[in-house]
Design a protein around this motif. Structure first.
Motif, mmCIF file in Angstrom:
data_model
loop_
_atom_site.group_PDB
_atom_site.id
_atom_site.type_symbol
_atom_site.label_atom_id
_atom_site.label_comp_id
_atom_site.label_asym_id
_atom_site.label_seq_id
_atom_site.Cartn_x
_atom_site.Cartn_y
_atom_site.Cartn_z
ATOM 1 N N ALA A 33 0.854 -1.190 0.000
ATOM 2 C CA ALA A 33 0.000 0.000 0.000
ATOM 3 C C ALA A 33 0.880 1.227 0.000
ATOM 4 O O ALA A 33 2.043 1.176 0.432
ATOM 5 C CB ALA A 33 -0.912 0.012 1.217
ATOM 6 N N SER A 50 -4.786 6.800 1.618
ATOM 7 C CA SER A 50 -3.975 5.640 1.274
ATOM 8 C C SER A 50 -4.707 4.782 0.259
ATOM 9 O O SER A 50 -5.940 4.867 0.126
ATOM 10 C CB SER A 50 -3.632 4.816 2.517
ATOM 11 N N LYS A 51 -3.929 3.960 -0.440
ATOM 12 C CA LYS A 51 -4.517 3.062 -1.425
ATOM 13 C C LYS A 51 -3.703 1.782 -1.472
ATOM 14 O O LYS A 51 -2.480 1.837 -1.604
ATOM 15 C CB LYS A 51 -4.553 3.712 -2.809
ATOM 16 N N THR A 52 -4.394 0.648 -1.345
ATOM 17 C CA THR A 52 -3.724 -0.637 -1.369
ATOM 18 C C THR A 52 -3.578 -1.136 -2.805
ATOM 19 O O THR A 52 -4.166 -0.587 -3.739
ATOM 20 C CB THR A 52 -4.498 -1.681 -0.565
ATOM 21 N N SER A 54 -4.891 -3.699 -3.951
ATOM 22 C CA SER A 54 -6.194 -4.211 -4.383
ATOM 23 C C SER A 54 -7.191 -3.101 -4.660
ATOM 24 O O SER A 54 -8.321 -3.369 -5.055
ATOM 25 C CB SER A 54 -6.754 -5.167 -3.333
ATOM 26 N N GLY A 55 -6.761 -1.854 -4.407
ATOM 27 C CA GLY A 55 -7.619 -0.727 -4.729
ATOM 28 C C GLY A 55 -8.399 -0.144 -3.571
ATOM 29 O O GLY A 55 -9.117 0.848 -3.746
ATOM 30 N N ASP A 56 -8.280 -0.739 -2.386
ATOM 31 C CA ASP A 56 -8.971 -0.188 -1.223
ATOM 32 C C ASP A 56 -8.398 1.187 -0.906
ATOM 33 O O ASP A 56 -7.188 1.354 -0.821
ATOM 34 C CB ASP A 56 -8.829 -1.116 -0.024
ATOM 35 N N THR A 57 -9.283 2.129 -0.706
ATOM 36 C CA THR A 57 -8.878 3.517 -0.519
ATOM 37 C C THR A 57 -9.405 4.057 0.799
ATOM 38 O O THR A 57 -10.525 3.734 1.213
ATOM 39 C CB THR A 57 -9.400 4.377 -1.672
ATOM 40 N N TYR A 58 -8.578 4.891 1.428
ATOM 41 C CA TYR A 58 -8.965 5.535 2.679
ATOM 42 C C TYR A 58 -8.693 7.032 2.566
ATOM 43 O O TYR A 58 -7.676 7.452 1.989
ATOM 44 C CB TYR A 58 -8.157 4.958 3.845
ATOM 45 N N LYS A 64 -12.225 14.368 2.518
ATOM 46 C CA LYS A 64 -13.155 13.648 1.640
ATOM 47 C C LYS A 64 -13.882 14.621 0.718
ATOM 48 O O LYS A 64 -14.382 15.650 1.154
ATOM 49 C CB LYS A 64 -14.157 12.849 2.475
#
Length: 116
Positions: A33, A50-52, A54-58, A64
């Motif tokens: 990530a 952040s971005k993993t 696999s595409g998971d985003t925070y 936001k």
């Protein structure tokens, strides 16, 4: 090890935009990530986005709808598009890469100042 080089900071007026970029080199295949942190004067360093793999985003709540994180696996970069900037976004922004084994590597930091 992973080396990170950031670019794109600077001075911008409130309501303006900036784009930060971070280029990774070294053991890039171990990266799980990538993200951006910031440290404002007198405050603790906080995770901004952040971005993993696999595409998971925070995103932290305060950014936001204004900030967008993106990753380009082809050239091993992570970017942070910052729109509608506010004075409270003023901080040193740091890129971080998190490896599969749990180790993390930091960039040198880039100053973002939002002021009229």
């Amino acid at each position: 090890q992973v080396q990170l080089v950031e670019s794109g900071g600077g001075l911008v007026q409130p309501g303006g935009s900036l784009r930060l970029s971070c280029a990774a080199s070294g053991s890039i295949f171990s990266i799980n990530a990538m993200g951006w942190y910031r440290r404002a004067p007198g405050k603790k360093r906080e995770l901004v986005a952040s971005k993993t793999n696999s595409g998971d985003t925070y995103y932290t709540d305060s950014v936001k709808g204004r900030f967008t994180i993106s990753r380009d696996n082809a050239d091993n970069t992570v970017s942070l598009q910052m729109n509608s900037l506010k004075p409270e976004d003023t901080a040193v922004y740091y890129c971080k890469a998190l490896l599969n084994g749990g180790n993390g590597y930091w960039g040198q930091g880039t100053q973002v100042t939002v002021s009229s």
